[in-house]
Design a protein around this motif. Sequence first.
Motif, PDB file in Angstrom:
ATOM      1  N   ASN A  39      25.013  -1.187 -66.567  1.00 35.31           N
ATOM      2  CA  ASN A  39      25.730   0.001 -67.003  1.00 35.31           C
ATOM      3  C   ASN A  39      26.098  -0.216 -68.465  1.00 35.31           C
ATOM      4  O   ASN A  39      26.558  -1.303 -68.833  1.00 35.31           O
ATOM      5  CB  ASN A  39      26.991   0.193 -66.153  1.00 35.31           C
ATOM      6  N   TYR A  40      25.857   0.806 -69.290  1.00 36.10           N
ATOM      7  CA  TYR A  40      26.115   0.684 -70.718  1.00 36.10           C
ATOM      8  C   TYR A  40      26.999   1.820 -71.214  1.00 36.10           C
ATOM      9  O   TYR A  40      26.912   2.949 -70.735  1.00 36.10           O
ATOM     10  CB  TYR A  40      24.802   0.747 -71.519  1.00 36.10           C
ATOM     11  N   ALA A  41      27.790   1.516 -72.229  1.00 34.39           N
ATOM     12  CA  ALA A  41      28.482   2.573 -72.945  1.00 34.39           C
ATOM     13  C   ALA A  41      27.444   3.401 -73.697  1.00 34.39           C
ATOM     14  O   ALA A  41      26.433   2.869 -74.170  1.00 34.39           O
ATOM     15  CB  ALA A  41      29.483   1.976 -73.930  1.00 34.39           C
ATOM     16  N   GLU A  42      27.698   4.689 -73.812  1.00 33.50           N
ATOM     17  CA  GLU A  42      26.750   5.572 -74.505  1.00 33.50           C
ATOM     18  C   GLU A  42      26.496   5.103 -75.932  1.00 33.50           C
ATOM     19  O   GLU A  42      25.380   5.221 -76.441  1.00 33.50           O
ATOM     20  CB  GLU A  42      27.279   6.994 -74.516  1.00 33.50           C
ATOM     21  N   SER A  43      27.514   4.561 -76.557  1.00 28.95           N
ATOM     22  CA  SER A  43      27.418   4.186 -77.969  1.00 28.95           C
ATOM     23  C   SER A  43      26.486   3.004 -78.216  1.00 28.95           C
ATOM     24  O   SER A  43      26.075   2.769 -79.355  1.00 28.95           O
ATOM     25  CB  SER A  43      28.805   3.860 -78.523  1.00 28.95           C
ATOM     26  N   VAL A  44      26.138   2.255 -77.156  1.00 32.02           N
ATOM     27  CA  VAL A  44      25.290   1.076 -77.348  1.00 32.02           C
ATOM     28  C   VAL A  44      23.950   1.189 -76.641  1.00 32.02           C
ATOM     29  O   VAL A  44      23.102   0.298 -76.783  1.00 32.02           O
ATOM     30  CB  VAL A  44      26.002  -0.216 -76.902  1.00 32.02           C
ATOM     31  N   MET A  82      22.467  -7.889 -78.937  1.00 34.26           N
ATOM     32  CA  MET A  82      22.918  -6.740 -79.714  1.00 34.26           C
ATOM     33  C   MET A  82      22.015  -6.568 -80.920  1.00 34.26           C
ATOM     34  O   MET A  82      21.989  -7.424 -81.819  1.00 34.26           O
ATOM     35  CB  MET A  82      24.377  -6.940 -80.151  1.00 34.26           C
ATOM     36  N   ASP A  83      21.263  -5.494 -80.934  1.00 34.17           N
ATOM     37  CA  ASP A  83      20.338  -5.187 -82.021  1.00 34.17           C
ATOM     38  C   ASP A  83      20.783  -3.931 -82.764  1.00 34.17           C
ATOM     39  O   ASP A  83      21.610  -3.163 -82.264  1.00 34.17           O
ATOM     40  CB  ASP A  83      18.917  -4.998 -81.468  1.00 34.17           C
ATOM     41  N   SER A  84      20.232  -3.746 -83.930  1.00 38.07           N
ATOM     42  CA  SER A  84      20.548  -2.562 -84.755  1.00 38.07           C
ATOM     43  C   SER A  84      22.056  -2.371 -84.875  1.00 38.07           C
ATOM     44  O   SER A  84      22.582  -1.267 -84.690  1.00 38.07           O
ATOM     45  CB  SER A  84      19.905  -1.310 -84.151  1.00 38.07           C
ATOM     46  N   LEU A  85      22.734  -3.447 -85.182  1.00 36.05           N
ATOM     47  CA  LEU A  85      24.193  -3.403 -85.239  1.00 36.05           C
ATOM     48  C   LEU A  85      24.684  -2.500 -86.353  1.00 36.05           C
ATOM     49  O   LEU A  85      24.069  -2.403 -87.422  1.00 36.05           O
ATOM     50  CB  LEU A  85      24.743  -4.814 -85.400  1.00 36.05           C
ATOM     51  N   LYS A  86      25.811  -1.849 -86.068  1.00 34.87           N
ATOM     52  CA  LYS A  86      26.422  -0.912 -87.001  1.00 34.87           C
ATOM     53  C   LYS A  86      27.837  -1.392 -87.336  1.00 34.87           C
ATOM     54  O   LYS A  86      28.453  -2.120 -86.543  1.00 34.87           O
ATOM     55  CB  LYS A  86      26.510   0.473 -86.368  1.00 34.87           C
ATOM     56  N   PRO A  87      28.369  -0.978 -88.470  1.00 41.88           N
ATOM     57  CA  PRO A  87      29.747  -1.373 -88.797  1.00 41.88           C
ATOM     58  C   PRO A  87      30.746  -1.002 -87.701  1.00 41.88           C
ATOM     59  O   PRO A  87      31.714  -1.733 -87.471  1.00 41.88           O
ATOM     60  CB  PRO A  87      30.019  -0.601 -90.092  1.00 41.88           C
ATOM     61  N   ARG A 117      20.393  -0.037 -77.907  1.00 41.38           N
ATOM     62  CA  ARG A 117      20.592  -1.087 -78.937  1.00 41.38           C
ATOM     63  C   ARG A 117      21.003  -2.424 -78.321  1.00 41.38           C
ATOM     64  O   ARG A 117      20.654  -3.482 -78.831  1.00 41.38           O
ATOM     65  CB  ARG A 117      21.653  -0.645 -79.949  1.00 41.38           C
ATOM     66  N   PHE A 118      21.799  -2.369 -77.254  1.00 39.67           N
ATOM     67  CA  PHE A 118      22.285  -3.582 -76.607  1.00 39.67           C
ATOM     68  C   PHE A 118      21.575  -3.769 -75.270  1.00 39.67           C
ATOM     69  O   PHE A 118      21.271  -2.783 -74.581  1.00 39.67           O
ATOM     70  CB  PHE A 118      23.784  -3.492 -76.337  1.00 39.67           C
TER      71      PHE A 118
END
Length: 119
Positions: free
Chosen positions: A57-62, A81-86, A65-66
């Motif tokens: 299960n993932y948060a929508e925000s990740v 964790m790929d394509s990391l954002k600030p 990417r994760f």
Amino acid sequence: VQLQASGGGLVQPGGSLRLSCAASGSIFSRNAMGWFRQAPGKQREMVADITGGGTTNYAESVKGRFTISRDNAKNTVYVQMDSLKPEDTAVYYCRLKNINYRGGTFEYWGLGTQVTVSS
């Protein structure tokens, strides 16, 4: 139950990190392991979760990417964790949720590891 997390650090936007968390102690056969995070001034939020059977299960925000995975033989959970954002900058916490035969749950938390995404 003890949870030992590792793998945090400083990375540039677009970069990757892999977090690991090893659990020891009384771990039920039915359990879920996962990652949460808390940014300054914000509430702790779920990042990703995985059951012993591999249901994730993932948060929508990740999503996309994760990637969460686990090694049941080692009682260890990972998150790639790929394509990391600030906005991924936060303290990341590992959680183990034991589930007994009645469906009761018992949660345990690691101390957290800092992930900072910045140029």
